[in-house]
Design an enzyme around this catalytic site. Structure first.
Site, PDB file in Angstrom:
ATOM      1  N   ASP A  59      37.644  71.064  22.413  1.00 19.31           N
ATOM      2  CA  ASP A  59      37.705  71.399  20.977  1.00 19.31           C
ATOM      3  C   ASP A  59      37.254  70.248  20.072  1.00 19.31           C
ATOM      4  O   ASP A  59      36.981  70.459  18.898  1.00 19.31           O
ATOM      5  CB  ASP A  59      39.128  71.810  20.587  1.00 19.31           C
ATOM      6  N   GLY A  88      44.728  71.898  28.701  1.00 13.22           N
ATOM      7  CA  GLY A  88      43.567  72.653  29.209  1.00 13.22           C
ATOM      8  C   GLY A  88      42.594  71.711  29.902  1.00 13.22           C
ATOM      9  O   GLY A  88      42.353  70.607  29.420  1.00 13.22           O
TER      10      GLY A  88
HETATM   11  O1  F6P Z   1      42.653  73.382  23.896  1.00 12.78           O
HETATM   12  C1  F6P Z   1      41.445  73.801  24.344  1.00 12.78           C
HETATM   13  C2  F6P Z   1      41.373  75.274  24.441  1.00 12.78           C
HETATM   14  O2  F6P Z   1      40.142  75.462  25.053  1.00 12.78           O
HETATM   15  C3  F6P Z   1      41.484  76.076  23.140  1.00 12.78           C
HETATM   16  O3  F6P Z   1      40.305  76.164  22.406  1.00 12.78           O
HETATM   17  C4  F6P Z   1      41.950  77.421  23.625  1.00 12.78           C
HETATM   18  O4  F6P Z   1      42.647  78.147  22.647  1.00 12.78           O
HETATM   19  C5  F6P Z   1      42.835  77.058  24.757  1.00 12.78           C
HETATM   20  O5  F6P Z   1      42.340  75.855  25.289  1.00 12.78           O
HETATM   21  C6  F6P Z   1      42.942  78.138  25.813  1.00 12.78           C
HETATM   22  O6  F6P Z   1      43.542  77.630  26.947  1.00 12.78           O
HETATM   23  P1  F6P Z   1      44.247  78.414  28.135  1.00 12.78           P
HETATM   24  O7  F6P Z   1      43.572  79.725  28.270  1.00 12.78           O
HETATM   25  O8  F6P Z   1      44.055  77.557  29.303  1.00 12.78           O
HETATM   26  O9  F6P Z   1      45.669  78.561  27.762  1.00 12.78           O
END
Ligand code: F6P
Length: 342
Positions: free
Chosen positions: A127, A10
Site C-alpha cells: 500500500d 499482509g
Molecule cells: O495491507 C495491505 C493489504 O494489501 C490491503 O490493501 C488489503 O486491504 C489487505 O492487505 C488485504 O489483506 P488480507 O486479504 O490478507 O487480509
C-alpha cells in the site's frame, strides 16, 4: 549476540530479500540469527526456525516470506503480551528485527516501551502508506502487476466497446490506484483520499464516448468511499487490528455506472495477484538495503528505530514517528492524474 527476525501482516514481494540481507549481514558481524515464524504469533507461541546461510540461499527472487506471516496482535488477547516478553527471553534474543506495515510496526513501537527496547523495524506494504519512508518495498511490484493488468484490460475493453473497472488494493491510501492508473492510462481513477462523485465519473465517461471513444478504463482502490462516507466491504468482522475486510467496490460501481451511462460495464478485481510473485529489481534492492541497515542499527545499538528511504539514502527514524500518521496520495500527484481523465 542473538538476533530474531519476524515478518508480520499482509505478505508482499521483497520480504525474502530482507530476510536474506539480515541473515547475511548478521553472520558477517558474527551474530547468530533465529527466524520467528508467522509474525507476532511466533513470539506468542515460541515458534521458531533456524536461519543459517543455507536456509536463505536462493530466496532472493521468491515472493512471500519463508518465515510465514499472520495478523496476530499480542495486545489484543489477555496474556499474550506476557508470553511475548517471556518467549523473547526464552529464545535468548538480544535484539529483534520486525518487518511489517503500520500494524506490525505499531506493536513493535509499543513493545519498545513495554520492556523490549531492543527492536528495530523494517517497513513493508504494497500500500506504500507509511509516512516516514518515501517507499516501502512491495509497492513497486504490486504497481507493475496492476499496470500490466490495466494494459490487458484495455485490449479487451476496446474490442468489446465496454467500460472495465479494475479494482486494486489500497485500504487507506490510493498509491497503487493512482500510480498504476497513470502508468496504465486509466480514464478515471478513484482513491480513498477523494470521495467518489458518481455524477462526475459518469459525466467524464459520457464525454469521452461522445468524442468517439467506445471504451473506458476506471481504476478504483478497494478503500475508496462514496460521498456519504460508505465503503464496500466483504464482511464487517474486524481483524485483530480493527480492520474490516474490504473488496467489492468495483462491482457496486459497475452496476451504478452501467445504469447511469447505458454502457456495458465489467469488473476485474486484481486482489491478491498484486501481492504475489517475484519482486521487481527495485523491491529486491530496497529490501536488501533495508535488511543490511537494520542489522547495522543493531550493531550500533540504535534501537527503537525503523529503517527508511529518504530520497536515495537509507536513514533511520524513531519507530513511534514511523507509525504516527499514514502517508496518503498528495494533491500534486492527483492533479497530474486528473489531466488524463476522460
Ligand atoms: O495491507 C495491505 C493489504 O494489501 C490491503 O490493501 C488489503 O486491504 C489487505 O492487505 C488485504 O489483506 P488480507 O486479504 O490478507 O487480509
Amino acid at each position: 549476540m542473538r538476533i530474531g527476525i519476524l515478518t508480520g501482516g499482509g505478505d508482499c514481494p521483497g520480504l525474502n530479500p530482507v530476510i536474506r540481507a539480515v541473515v547475511r549481514r548478521a553472520l558477517l558481524a558474527g551474530y547468530e540469527i533465529v527466524g520467528i515464524k508467522n509474525g507476532w504469533k511466533g513470539l506468542v507461541e515460541n515458534d521458531t526456525m533456524p536461519l543459517n546461510i543455507n536456509a536463505i540461499s536462493g530466496i532472493l527472487p521468491k515472493g512471500g516470506t519463508i518465515l510465514g506471516t499472520s495478523r496476530t496482535n499480542p495486545y489484543k488477547k489477555e496474556g499474550d503480551l506476557k508470553k511475548v516478553q517471556d518467549n523473547f527471553k526464552k529464545m535468548g534474543l538480544d535484539a529483534l528485527v520486525a518487518v511489517g506495515g503500520e500494524d506490525t510496526l505499531g506493536v513493535a513501537s509499543k513493545l519498545v516501551k513495554d520492556g523490549l527496547p531492543n527492536i528495530v523495524g523494517v517497513p513493508k506494504t504494497i500500500d506504500n502508506d507509511l509516512s516516514a519512508t518515501d517507499y516501502t518495498f512491495g509497492f513497486d511490484t504490486a504497481l507493475n502487476v496492476a499496470m500490466e493488468c490495466i494494459d490487458r484490460l484495455h485490449t479487451t475493453a476496446e474490442s468489446h466497446h465496454r467500460i472495465i473497472i479494475a479494482e486494486v488494493m489500497g485500504r487507506h491510501a490510493g498509491w497503487i490506484a493512482i500510480e498504476a492508473g497513470i502508468a496504465g492510462g486509466a480514464d478515471v481513477i478513484l482513491i480513498p483520499e477523494k470521495p467518489i462523485d458518481l455524477e462526475e465519473v459518469c459525466k467524464i465517461i459520457k464525454q469521452r464516448h461522445e468524442r468517439g471513444k467506445t471504451f473506458s478504463i476506471v481504476v478504483v482502490a478497494e478503500g475508496a468511499q462514496f460521498k456519504d462516507g460508505s465503503m464496500v466491504t466483504q464482511e464487517q468482522k474486524l481483524d485483530a487490528f480493527g480492520h474490516v475486510r474490504l473488496g467489492g467496490i468495483g462491482e457496486t460501481l459497475a452496476e451504478l455506472i452501467e445504469e447511469k451511462t447505458g454502457f456495458e460495464t465489467r469488473v476485474s478485481v486484481l486482489g491478491h495477484i498484486q501481492r504475489g510473485g517475484s519482486p521487481t529489481a527495485f523491491d529486491r534492492v530496497l529490501g536488501t538495503r533495508f535488511g543490511v541497515k537494520a542489522v547495522e542499527l543493531i550493531i550500533g545499538k540504535k534501537f527503537g528505530q525503523m529503517v527508511a528511504l529518504s530520497g536515495n539514502k537509507i536513514i533511520d527514524v524513531p519507530l513511534g514517528e514511523a507509525v504516527k500518521a499514514l502517508k496518503t496520495v498528495d494533491e500534486d500527484l492527483y492533479n497530474i492524474a486528473k489531466v488524463f481523465f476522460g
